[in-house]
Design a protein around this motif. Structure first.
Motif, PDB file in Angstrom:
ATOM      1  N   ARG A   1       0.830  -1.194   0.000  1.00 20.33           N
ATOM      2  CA  ARG A   1       0.000   0.000   0.000  1.00 20.33           C
ATOM      3  C   ARG A   1       0.870   1.252   0.000  1.00 20.33           C
ATOM      4  N   GLU A   2       0.322   2.329  -0.487  1.00 16.88           N
ATOM      5  CA  GLU A   2       1.028   3.606  -0.419  1.00 16.88           C
ATOM      6  C   GLU A   2       1.277   3.960   1.042  1.00 16.88           C
ATOM      7  N   GLY A   3       2.468   4.481   1.312  1.00 21.49           N
ATOM      8  CA  GLY A   3       2.844   4.839   2.676  1.00 21.49           C
ATOM      9  C   GLY A   3       3.628   3.750   3.385  1.00 21.49           C
ATOM     10  N   GLU A   4       3.605   2.509   2.864  1.00 16.76           N
ATOM     11  CA  GLU A   4       4.416   1.435   3.437  1.00 16.76           C
ATOM     12  C   GLU A   4       5.853   1.542   2.945  1.00 16.76           C
ATOM     13  N   TRP A   5       6.761   0.904   3.688  1.00 19.19           N
ATOM     14  CA  TRP A   5       8.152   0.813   3.276  1.00 19.19           C
ATOM     15  C   TRP A   5       8.404  -0.546   2.648  1.00 19.19           C
ATOM     16  N   VAL A   6       9.218  -0.561   1.589  1.00 22.40           N
ATOM     17  CA  VAL A   6       9.591  -1.804   0.928  1.00 22.40           C
ATOM     18  C   VAL A   6      11.109  -1.906   0.877  1.00 22.40           C
ATOM     19  N   ARG A   7      11.571  -3.120   0.629  1.00 22.91           N
ATOM     20  CA  ARG A   7      13.005  -3.399   0.552  1.00 22.91           C
ATOM     21  C   ARG A   7      13.285  -4.087  -0.776  1.00 22.91           C
ATOM     22  N   LEU A   8      14.097  -3.451  -1.618  1.00 20.54           N
ATOM     23  CA  LEU A   8      14.497  -4.016  -2.896  1.00 20.54           C
ATOM     24  C   LEU A   8      15.915  -4.578  -2.765  1.00 20.54           C
TER      25      LEU A   8
ATOM     26  N   ASN B   1      21.620   2.774 -10.244  1.00 20.98           N
ATOM     27  CA  ASN B   1      22.500   2.652 -11.405  1.00 20.98           C
ATOM     28  C   ASN B   1      21.943   1.690 -12.454  1.00 20.98           C
ATOM     29  N   LYS B   2      20.809   1.072 -12.135  1.00 13.56           N
ATOM     30  CA  LYS B   2      20.135   0.182 -13.079  1.00 13.56           C
ATOM     31  C   LYS B   2      18.869   0.825 -13.648  1.00 13.56           C
ATOM     32  N   GLY B   3      18.815   2.155 -13.649  1.00 11.73           N
ATOM     33  CA  GLY B   3      17.647   2.826 -14.192  1.00 11.73           C
ATOM     34  C   GLY B   3      16.648   3.178 -13.119  1.00 11.73           C
ATOM     35  N   HIS B   4      15.382   3.209 -13.494  1.00 12.38           N
ATOM     36  CA  HIS B   4      14.354   3.622 -12.535  1.00 12.38           C
ATOM     37  C   HIS B   4      13.197   2.618 -12.496  1.00 12.38           C
ATOM     38  N   LEU B   5      12.428   2.742 -11.414  1.00  8.79           N
ATOM     39  CA  LEU B   5      11.197   1.975 -11.212  1.00  8.79           C
ATOM     40  C   LEU B   5      10.112   2.933 -10.748  1.00  8.79           C
ATOM     41  N   ASP B   6       8.916   2.794 -11.266  1.00 10.10           N
ATOM     42  CA  ASP B   6       7.784   3.577 -10.778  1.00 10.10           C
ATOM     43  C   ASP B   6       7.190   2.895  -9.550  1.00 10.10           C
ATOM     44  N   HIS B   7       6.976   3.680  -8.495  1.00 13.52           N
ATOM     45  CA  HIS B   7       6.344   3.128  -7.299  1.00 13.52           C
ATOM     46  C   HIS B   7       4.986   2.505  -7.624  1.00 13.52           C
ATOM     47  N   ASP B   8       4.308   3.061  -8.619  1.00 15.81           N
ATOM     48  CA  ASP B   8       2.980   2.539  -8.981  1.00 15.81           C
ATOM     49  C   ASP B   8       3.050   1.104  -9.485  1.00 15.81           C
TER      50      ASP B   8
ATOM     51  N   ARG C   1       0.451  -4.867  -5.357  1.00 17.55           N
ATOM     52  CA  ARG C   1       0.897  -6.241  -5.593  1.00 17.55           C
ATOM     53  C   ARG C   1       1.268  -6.918  -4.282  1.00 17.55           C
ATOM     54  N   GLU C   2       1.133  -8.257  -4.246  1.00 19.11           N
ATOM     55  CA  GLU C   2       1.577  -9.016  -3.083  1.00 19.11           C
ATOM     56  C   GLU C   2       3.103  -9.005  -3.039  1.00 19.11           C
ATOM     57  N   GLU C   3       3.681  -8.808  -1.839  1.00 21.02           N
ATOM     58  CA  GLU C   3       5.134  -8.829  -1.723  1.00 21.02           C
ATOM     59  C   GLU C   3       5.680 -10.202  -2.110  1.00 21.02           C
ATOM     60  N   GLY C   4       6.977 -10.229  -2.418  1.00 17.71           N
ATOM     61  CA  GLY C   4       7.606 -11.478  -2.812  1.00 17.71           C
ATOM     62  C   GLY C   4       7.633 -11.668  -4.316  1.00 17.71           C
ATOM     63  N   PHE C   5       7.835 -10.597  -5.069  1.00 16.40           N
ATOM     64  CA  PHE C   5       7.894 -10.688  -6.520  1.00 16.40           C
ATOM     65  C   PHE C   5       9.183 -10.058  -7.022  1.00 16.40           C
ATOM     66  N   THR C   6       9.475 -10.289  -8.300  1.00 16.03           N
ATOM     67  CA  THR C   6      10.634  -9.708  -8.953  1.00 16.03           C
ATOM     68  C   THR C   6      10.182  -8.652  -9.935  1.00 16.03           C
ATOM     69  N   VAL C   7      10.860  -7.514  -9.950  1.00 13.99           N
ATOM     70  CA  VAL C   7      10.511  -6.427 -10.842  1.00 13.99           C
ATOM     71  C   VAL C   7      11.762  -6.017 -11.621  1.00 13.99           C
ATOM     72  N   THR C   8      11.583  -5.552 -12.843  1.00 16.09           N
ATOM     73  CA  THR C   8      12.698  -5.167 -13.708  1.00 16.09           C
ATOM     74  C   THR C   8      12.683  -3.657 -13.914  1.00 16.09           C
ATOM     75  N   SER C   9      13.850  -3.029 -13.734  1.00 18.07           N
ATOM     76  CA  SER C   9      13.956  -1.583 -13.889  1.00 18.07           C
ATOM     77  C   SER C   9      14.062  -1.209 -15.363  1.00 18.07           C
ATOM     78  N   SER C  10      14.091   0.089 -15.627  1.00 21.16           N
ATOM     79  CA  SER C  10      14.121   0.575 -17.008  1.00 21.16           C
ATOM     80  C   SER C  10      15.391   0.166 -17.746  1.00 21.16           C
ATOM     81  N   ALA C  11      16.492  -0.093 -16.995  1.00 23.66           N
ATOM     82  CA  ALA C  11      17.750  -0.499 -17.627  1.00 23.66           C
ATOM     83  C   ALA C  11      18.011  -1.994 -17.494  1.00 23.66           C
ATOM     84  N   GLY C  12      16.990  -2.755 -17.139  1.00 26.18           N
ATOM     85  CA  GLY C  12      17.123  -4.208 -17.104  1.00 26.18           C
ATOM     86  C   GLY C  12      17.578  -4.809 -15.802  1.00 26.18           C
TER      87      GLY C  12
END
Length: 337
Positions: A34-41, A62-69, A74-85
């Motif tokens: 949820r918005e306002g929560e803290w996450v760990r990448l 240094n691997k590009g950017h990610l949109d918080h949206d 989403r349920e935690e425990g997933f993998t996300v890819t930044s703009s630079a891979g």
């Protein structure tokens, strides 16, 4: 055969459990991010990034950017890819992960020591715990979670700048609104040796994380209920020795018990199973003792001290029954001028 708990939320075929009730003050959430929560990448090299989720905001590395949206909803425990891979694992931070990455005013009590304190000082739900030396709030978070909203943690800190950092960190972990603290927490700016007797508080446990914990033993003895535990967190052997002897000299506590914990990870890869090259070695010593009932003293130790333990080089307090050595003569007899 049907199990009696098959209908609990979260069981196979049943709707997922709701979020942890806010009144539990656990610092933990279930369900979607949820918005306002803290996450760990965490990236492929193990580098870690903690940040608060804000709709419309971006995370840059240094691997590009990610949109918080992309993370919110989403349920935690997933993998996300930044703009630079770059690939990142996404989870909510655990308490043990939060305290080693949070902003610091003073050095933190590391998770391995916090866990030992909670277990060996027997911190229980509903307990009243006094903490001297709040530091950056790492141990405070563990104590508050252990005592629960029906307990009480009274923290004393002599340095206002440390107290401010700790307050922000504790609020962040428990998700408290600005200007609001955990209902079980009371923070006092001042010296425990003076402030605790003036407060008239009686407590179940006292944790001392300070340079000279022996200076406040009289205040500790007055505040601790019979059977209560004092636990000191000290960095050096000289501090450890002096606190132990001060406890013995006081006479109102059981024989002190001291230890340290060393944590070593292991490398696991096929048949290559070996200790990690790095480890969490010495951070501090822990020493505990229990409060005797008023007017009662523990039995004197039967074992004689080791030779030289309280010899002429020892300058600290001496336990009952241990006399000071005779003064050495000026000059060595039997030598020539």
């Amino acid at each position: 055969m049907r199990r009696v708990n098959d209908d609990r939320p979260g069981q196979p075929g049943q709707p997922d459990a709701p979020d942890v009730p806010p009144e539990a003050w656990s610092g933990v959430h279930r369900g979607v991010l949820r918005e306002g929560e803290w996450v760990r990448l965490v990236d492929a090299k193990g580098r870690k990034h903690n940040f608060e989720l804000v709709a419309g905001k971006r995370f840059f590395s240094n691997k590009g950017h990610l949109d918080h949206d992309e993370l919110i909803g989403r349920e935690e425990g997933f993998t996300v890819t930044s703009s630079a891979g770059g690939e990142y694992l996404v989870f909510r931070p655990l308490l043990s992960e939060f305290v080693v990455s949070m902003p610091r005013g003073a050095a933190v009590v590391y998770p391995k020591d916090s866990a030992q304190i909670v277990a060996m000082a027997d911190i229980f739900p509903g307990a009243h715990v006094v903490e001297a030396g709040v530091g950056s709030g790492a141990l405070t978070c563990s104590l508050l979670r252990a005592v629960g909203p029906h307990g009480r943690v009274s923290s004393y800190e002599v340095r206002e700048e440390f107290a401010e950092v700790a307050q922000r960190n504790v609020r962040q972990f428990f998700g408290a609104e600005e200007g609001r603290d955990h209902p079980a927490w009371h923070l006092t700016i001042g010296d425990l040796a003076a402030e605790l007797p003036a407060s008239g508080e009686r407590c179940d446990r006292i944790i001392l994380d300070m340079l000279a914990p022996w200076d406040c033993l009289d205040a500790v003895g007055e505040a601790l209920r019979p059977g209560g535990i004092v636990c000191a967190y000290v960095a050096t052997t000289t501090q450890l020795s002096r606190f132990a002897e001060a406890v013995r000299l006081h006479g109102g506590f059981t024989e002190p018990h001291a230890w340290e914990s060393l944590v070593r990870d292991w490398h696991l890869e096929g048949l290559a199973v070996r200790p990690s090259h790095a480890m969490n070695g010495h951070t501090a010593f822990l020493i505990t003792a229990r409060r005797m009932a008023p007017g009662q003293r523990p039995p004197l130790k039967k074992r004689r001290p080791a030779p030289g333990a309280y010899g002429p080089d020892y300058t600290g307090p001496r336990p009952p029954g241990v006399p000071a050595p005779p003064p050495e003569a000026d000059g060595a007899p039997g030598t020539d001028g």
